[in-house]
Design a protein around this motif. Structure first.
Motif, PDB file in Angstrom:
ATOM      1  N   VAL A 185      -1.389   0.745   6.126  1.00  0.00           N
ATOM      2  CA  VAL A 185      -0.939  -0.103   5.022  1.00  0.00           C
ATOM      3  C   VAL A 185      -1.995  -0.051   3.934  1.00  0.00           C
ATOM      4  O   VAL A 185      -3.199  -0.201   4.198  1.00  0.00           O
ATOM      5  CB  VAL A 185      -0.722  -1.564   5.470  1.00  0.00           C
ATOM      6  CG1 VAL A 185      -0.302  -2.416   4.274  1.00  0.00           C
ATOM      7  CG2 VAL A 185       0.330  -1.645   6.560  1.00  0.00           C
ATOM      8  N   ILE A 186      -1.534   0.158   2.709  1.00  0.00           N
ATOM      9  CA  ILE A 186      -2.406   0.123   1.532  1.00  0.00           C
ATOM     10  C   ILE A 186      -1.906  -1.002   0.635  1.00  0.00           C
ATOM     11  O   ILE A 186      -0.718  -1.033   0.281  1.00  0.00           O
ATOM     12  CB  ILE A 186      -2.373   1.456   0.761  1.00  0.00           C
ATOM     13  CG1 ILE A 186      -2.780   2.618   1.676  1.00  0.00           C
ATOM     14  CG2 ILE A 186      -3.280   1.393  -0.468  1.00  0.00           C
ATOM     15  CD1 ILE A 186      -2.440   3.977   1.097  1.00  0.00           C
ATOM     16  N   VAL A 187      -2.789  -1.939   0.292  1.00  0.00           N
ATOM     17  CA  VAL A 187      -2.426  -3.023  -0.620  1.00  0.00           C
ATOM     18  C   VAL A 187      -3.148  -2.774  -1.936  1.00  0.00           C
ATOM     19  O   VAL A 187      -4.380  -2.861  -2.025  1.00  0.00           O
ATOM     20  CB  VAL A 187      -2.798  -4.399  -0.040  1.00  0.00           C
ATOM     21  CG1 VAL A 187      -2.347  -5.497  -1.002  1.00  0.00           C
ATOM     22  CG2 VAL A 187      -2.150  -4.604   1.325  1.00  0.00           C
ATOM     23  N   VAL A 188      -2.373  -2.420  -2.957  1.00  0.00           N
ATOM     24  CA  VAL A 188      -2.924  -2.012  -4.250  1.00  0.00           C
ATOM     25  C   VAL A 188      -3.334  -3.243  -5.056  1.00  0.00           C
ATOM     26  O   VAL A 188      -2.556  -4.198  -5.205  1.00  0.00           O
ATOM     27  CB  VAL A 188      -1.890  -1.189  -5.046  1.00  0.00           C
ATOM     28  CG1 VAL A 188      -2.491  -0.712  -6.357  1.00  0.00           C
ATOM     29  CG2 VAL A 188      -1.398  -0.009  -4.214  1.00  0.00           C
ATOM     30  N   ASP A 189      -4.546  -3.201  -5.592  1.00  0.00           N
ATOM     31  CA  ASP A 189      -5.064  -4.324  -6.379  1.00  0.00           C
ATOM     32  C   ASP A 189      -6.027  -3.776  -7.418  1.00  0.00           C
ATOM     33  O   ASP A 189      -6.776  -2.820  -7.157  1.00  0.00           O
ATOM     34  CB  ASP A 189      -5.769  -5.323  -5.452  1.00  0.00           C
ATOM     35  CG  ASP A 189      -6.341  -6.516  -6.190  1.00  0.00           C
ATOM     36  OD1 ASP A 189      -5.624  -7.125  -6.992  1.00  0.00           O
ATOM     37  OD2 ASP A 189      -7.527  -6.832  -5.977  1.00  0.00           O
TER      38      ASP A 189
END
Length: 526
Positions: free
Chosen positions: A278-282
């Motif tokens: 999982v990649i959470v873009v911020d």
């Protein structure tokens, strides 16, 4: 909005319905000495340094003071607050104009259920004279005094918190209204962008136009009105206290649940077993599950992913993209653009990858093919539910507006002849400071620097004088014994009953479980 005036007057449609006030220090009689060049049908207003000369039936430049039958009169009625027992409106009855003494509780052992606010109370300027209202009351059987005035604030600003991940502009960038600089972008906070608007340098340090427009913006913000702003090198905004911000024409909906790393930490266990990465873009901190400490604790194996940006601690990446209006407050439209590659020694065909933003408004699901290329697939329902939960945990995007003003100047003379005693009394928590009845935070250090949420204040609490400066209500409440000790104007103390009988007033209901009743030290309970 403010109109530029100097020593002039103008009409006010509702002035004919205003009865001149006949008691109290808010009135200057027509026998007041006149300037040699002032016509006989005018009065000179000394409620601010402009000194407007006002013709009968008209108001001064601020629209707050008018000439009523030759008497200088505060046009708006002073706002009194009536405490309610609960949100359904039950509680003490409104005390009618001309009520018998004792009905408000001011002359009995019971608590006073009316509070005289500074809204439309009048000013102490020139500040050698006592405050317009110095009011006796009771709280828990203790004799209290509240000193009430409208302060003229040159040293003041509004701090605006905008709940959004969307990029607004570089820090320190100028903010403009109608082309004039009225503030700047300041440091971002968790999930929010912060603006500083107004201040003495914009009010007085630039051109007359800059000062006038800055005052317009400040008064509108304080009175919970919408204001259009443009940030140099950034976005166009519409901000309004208690409303969602509009950024480049788009109304914001969600405040992020946290940065990318925090989102990984919150939802890692819910993803476990259903996805391999999982990649959470911020914009600030992008999270990668398999590398993150949360993933390590769950024994999630490495995925072999190679991210763009600067790696910080494991699973946390800075500067994966530039700030913008795309995914997670970045400028990307294609989430795959932040991935360099996958290590063929670690990654494998069929590996499942979820990429999401910190609000859940953007989310895509992919699987690696035999060439280890990401192929978009329909998102499994179990992952879709977690993405929805991210959105569920995002608070609504709002604009919060805080008034910040320095009250350590000459308005203290309206309270006492020895101002430092008032300052010390506030620092010793003997005197409670409110603004329009709303609780005010007092900054540490010297002076009386107050900060208050405008949403807790009555509507239209703020005015202006065309010097230019902002006019804001302020009240100082303490025990009668403490007021006498700090050298207060004891000979000017009046009962609430006297004010209700003799002053033009407007009573509003007060029920706010989150805020204390101004005469109490404890919050009201629902």
């Amino acid at each position: 909005m403010m109109t530029e005036h100097t020593k002039v007057d103008h009409s006010m449609e509702n002035l004919d319905s205003v009865e001149p006030t006949t008691a109290g220090p808010t009135v200057l009689e027509k026998s007041k000495p006149r300037s040699a060049n002032m016509a006989g049908n005018k009065v000179e207003c000394n409620a601010c340094p402009v000194l407007c000369q006002i013709t009968e039936g008209r108001t001064g430049a601020c629209d707050r003071w008018g000439n009523v039958d030759g008497v200088l009169t505060r046009v708006d009625p002073v706002v009194l607050m009536r405490r309610l027992a609960d949100k359904n409106g039950s509680g003490p009855a409104v005390i009618p104009n001309g009520a018998d003494a004792g009905e408000s509780g001011a002359d009995t052992g019971t608590d006073t259920d009316l509070f005289v606010s500074g809204v439309a109370s009048g000013t102490t300027y020139p500040d050698y004279k006592p405050a317009p209202f110095i009011v006796a009351s009771k709280a828990r059987g203790v004799d209290m005094v509240t000193v009430v005035t409208e302060g003229i604030f040159s040293y003041c600003s509004f701090k605006v918190k905008i709940d959004t991940d969307r990029y607004l502009g570089p820090e320190q960038s100028n903010i403009r209204h109608k082309g004039e600089i009225v503030g700047h972008v300041t440091t971002a906070e968790y999930g929010s962008q912060m603006l500083s608007l107004g201040g003495v340098h914009h009010l007085t340090g630039g051109s007359k136009k800059e000062g006038r427009i800055t005052c317009d913006v400040m008064m509108a913000l304080g009175n919970k009105q919408a204001v259009e702003l443009t940030i140099d090198g950034g976005a166009q905004l519409v901000v309004q206290a208690g409303k969602a911000p509009i950024v480049d024409g788009q109304e914001e909906r969600r405040m992020r649940v946290g940065c990318g790393s925090a989102t990984i930490g919150i939802f890692a266990k819910q993803w476990f077993g259903h996805v391999d990465e999982v990649i959470v873009v911020d914009d600030h901190i992008t999270g990668v599950l398999s590398e993150h400490q949360a993933g390590k604790c769950l024994d999630i194996p490495p995925s072999g992913i190679k991210m763009k940006g600067r790696k910080s601690t494991p699973g946390r990446y800075f500067q994966v993209a530039n700030p913008g209006n795309g995914w997670g407050g970045t400028d990307i439209a294609d989430p795959l653009s932040i991935i360099e590659s996958f290590d063929p020694k670690v990654a494998h065909a069929g590996m499942r990858v979820l990429i999401t933003s910190t609000t859940g408004e953007h989310a895509e699901y992919y699987e690696l093919d035999d060439a280890l290329q990401m192929q978009r697939k329909d998102m499994p329902e179990v992952l879709h539910k977690v993405v929805e939960r991210i959105g569920e945990n995002c608070e609504p995007s709002l604009c919060s507006v805080m008034f910040l003003g320095g009250a350590g100047g000459s308005l203290r003379a309206g309270v006492t002849e020895n101002p430092i005693w008032l300052t010390n009394s506030i620092k010793q928590s003997l005197t409670n400071v409110t603004c329009g009845g709303a609780p005010a935070y007092i900054w540490a250090g010297g002076g009386i620097t107050v900060m208050v949420d405008v949403m807790r204040m009555p509507d239209n609490s703020f005015g202006y004088v065309p010097t230019p400066a902002i006019v804001a209500p302020i009240e100082f409440t303490m025990s009668a014994a403490d007021y006498e000790k700090l050298g207060g104007h004891m000979d000017m103390v009046r009962s609430i009953d006297d004010i209700v009988k003799t002053e033009r007033h407007h009573i509003i209901d007060w029920y706010d479980p989150a805020s204390p009743w101004p005469l109490s030290t404890k919050p009201m309970l629902a």
